[in-house]
Scaffold this motif. Structure first.
Motif, PDB file in Angstrom:
ATOM      1  N   CYS A 261      34.630  38.871  30.653  1.00  0.00           N
ATOM      2  CA  CYS A 261      34.425  37.745  31.577  1.00  0.00           C
ATOM      3  C   CYS A 261      35.622  37.559  32.511  1.00  0.00           C
ATOM      4  O   CYS A 261      35.442  37.349  33.720  1.00  0.00           O
ATOM      5  N   MET A 262      36.828  37.622  31.979  1.00  0.00           N
ATOM      6  CA  MET A 262      38.010  37.450  32.823  1.00  0.00           C
ATOM      7  C   MET A 262      38.134  38.596  33.827  1.00  0.00           C
ATOM      8  O   MET A 262      38.475  38.373  34.991  1.00  0.00           O
ATOM      9  N   SER A 263      37.848  39.798  33.388  1.00  0.00           N
ATOM     10  CA  SER A 263      37.941  40.941  34.296  1.00  0.00           C
ATOM     11  C   SER A 263      36.898  40.843  35.401  1.00  0.00           C
ATOM     12  O   SER A 263      37.201  41.103  36.568  1.00  0.00           O
ATOM     13  N   LEU A 264      35.683  40.466  35.051  1.00  0.00           N
ATOM     14  CA  LEU A 264      34.638  40.315  36.063  1.00  0.00           C
ATOM     15  C   LEU A 264      34.955  39.160  37.006  1.00  0.00           C
ATOM     16  O   LEU A 264      34.667  39.222  38.207  1.00  0.00           O
TER      17      LEU A 264
ATOM     18  N   LYS B 279      30.553  50.796  41.054  1.00  0.00           N
ATOM     19  CA  LYS B 279      30.121  51.325  39.759  1.00  0.00           C
ATOM     20  C   LYS B 279      31.339  51.772  38.937  1.00  0.00           C
ATOM     21  O   LYS B 279      31.423  51.493  37.741  1.00  0.00           O
ATOM     22  N   LYS B 280      32.272  52.430  39.590  1.00  0.00           N
ATOM     23  CA  LYS B 280      33.481  52.901  38.908  1.00  0.00           C
ATOM     24  C   LYS B 280      34.288  51.722  38.355  1.00  0.00           C
ATOM     25  O   LYS B 280      34.753  51.753  37.211  1.00  0.00           O
ATOM     26  N   ALA B 281      34.452  50.678  39.158  1.00  0.00           N
ATOM     27  CA  ALA B 281      35.219  49.512  38.724  1.00  0.00           C
ATOM     28  C   ALA B 281      34.535  48.820  37.549  1.00  0.00           C
ATOM     29  O   ALA B 281      35.200  48.394  36.598  1.00  0.00           O
ATOM     30  N   LEU B 282      33.232  48.705  37.589  1.00  0.00           N
ATOM     31  CA  LEU B 282      32.494  48.071  36.496  1.00  0.00           C
ATOM     32  C   LEU B 282      32.596  48.886  35.205  1.00  0.00           C
ATOM     33  O   LEU B 282      32.723  48.311  34.122  1.00  0.00           O
ATOM     34  N   VAL B 283      32.551  50.203  35.328  1.00  0.00           N
ATOM     35  CA  VAL B 283      32.700  51.055  34.137  1.00  0.00           C
ATOM     36  C   VAL B 283      34.091  50.867  33.540  1.00  0.00           C
ATOM     37  O   VAL B 283      34.246  50.734  32.322  1.00  0.00           O
ATOM     38  N   ILE B 284      35.098  50.813  34.393  1.00  0.00           N
ATOM     39  CA  ILE B 284      36.473  50.616  33.908  1.00  0.00           C
ATOM     40  C   ILE B 284      36.605  49.255  33.228  1.00  0.00           C
ATOM     41  O   ILE B 284      37.224  49.140  32.160  1.00  0.00           O
ATOM     42  N   VAL B 285      36.009  48.225  33.807  1.00  0.00           N
ATOM     43  CA  VAL B 285      36.077  46.884  33.227  1.00  0.00           C
ATOM     44  C   VAL B 285      35.411  46.867  31.857  1.00  0.00           C
ATOM     45  O   VAL B 285      35.957  46.323  30.887  1.00  0.00           O
TER      46      VAL B 285
ATOM     47  N   ASN C 240      39.013  27.978  43.868  1.00  0.00           N
ATOM     48  CA  ASN C 240      38.597  27.002  42.860  1.00  0.00           C
ATOM     49  C   ASN C 240      37.702  27.605  41.789  1.00  0.00           C
ATOM     50  O   ASN C 240      37.807  27.231  40.619  1.00  0.00           O
ATOM     51  N   LEU C 241      36.825  28.522  42.143  1.00  0.00           N
ATOM     52  CA  LEU C 241      35.948  29.134  41.150  1.00  0.00           C
ATOM     53  C   LEU C 241      36.768  29.848  40.080  1.00  0.00           C
ATOM     54  O   LEU C 241      36.582  29.618  38.883  1.00  0.00           O
ATOM     55  N   ARG C 242      37.674  30.687  40.506  1.00  0.00           N
ATOM     56  CA  ARG C 242      38.490  31.430  39.532  1.00  0.00           C
ATOM     57  C   ARG C 242      39.417  30.498  38.753  1.00  0.00           C
ATOM     58  O   ARG C 242      39.622  30.677  37.550  1.00  0.00           O
ATOM     59  N   PHE C 243      39.992  29.527  39.434  1.00  0.00           N
ATOM     60  CA  PHE C 243      40.920  28.601  38.781  1.00  0.00           C
ATOM     61  C   PHE C 243      40.225  27.821  37.666  1.00  0.00           C
ATOM     62  O   PHE C 243      40.671  27.814  36.517  1.00  0.00           O
ATOM     63  N   PHE C 244      39.111  27.171  38.004  1.00  0.00           N
ATOM     64  CA  PHE C 244      38.439  26.335  37.011  1.00  0.00           C
ATOM     65  C   PHE C 244      37.688  27.165  35.969  1.00  0.00           C
ATOM     66  O   PHE C 244      37.581  26.754  34.805  1.00  0.00           O
ATOM     67  N   ALA C 245      37.189  28.330  36.349  1.00  0.00           N
ATOM     68  CA  ALA C 245      36.542  29.210  35.364  1.00  0.00           C
ATOM     69  C   ALA C 245      37.559  29.707  34.338  1.00  0.00           C
ATOM     70  O   ALA C 245      37.255  29.790  33.142  1.00  0.00           O
TER      71      ALA C 245
END
Length: 144
Positions: A103-106, A114-120, A62-67
């Protein structure tokens, strides 16, 4: 008399509407074909209890759907607002697209390393910048 066969008259008031009208009819026909061949049998299977309606009867995040449902209209609304701050530059598209992609990626990021956040973050900056450069600068398309 033979020259009448080769005379062409074009009504420039309505000639630009020919292909959009043709495309609309083709898309309408394809929609009808999809409804008849795919949707009708699916709804019959739902009525018999063999299938379930998607989203309604399935579990979901629900969080991802409504966000996501909130972020999409916010993206378009903010693009116009920010675009008015920088008229005729496309910065509204650029800045709001960067924030939207971030925002959508996060929102959909599962492993917060750390690697994933840098890529995002790099993707949120590079992808809209590249799209903005190609559309606004190379093709001179007006962006909000």
């Amino acid at each position: 008399m033979a020259s009448d066969l080769f005379d062409v008259s074009i009504d420039f008031e309505t000639s630009h509407l020919f292909f959009p009208t043709l495309v609309h009819w083709i898309l309408g026909g394809l929609l009808a074909l999809i409804l008849i061949t795919k949707v009708a049998p699916f709804l019959a299977a739902v009525k018999r209890g063999e299938r379930a309606l998607p989203i309604v009867s399935e579990s979901r995040d629900n969080l991802r759907f409504f966000a996501t449902l909130a972020l999409i209209p916010a993206y378009f609304a903010l693009m116009a607002i920010v675009g008015d701050l920088f008229p005729y530059t496309g910065y509204g598209f650029l800045f709001v697209s960067m924030a939207f992609v971030l925002c959508m990626s996060l929102l959909y990021l599962h492993d917060w390393t750390k690697k994933a956040l840098v890529i995002v973050v790099v993707n949120a900056v590079v992808a809209p910048s590249l799209a903005w450069f190609v559309l606004a600068k190379l093709f001179t398309i007006t962006l909000p």
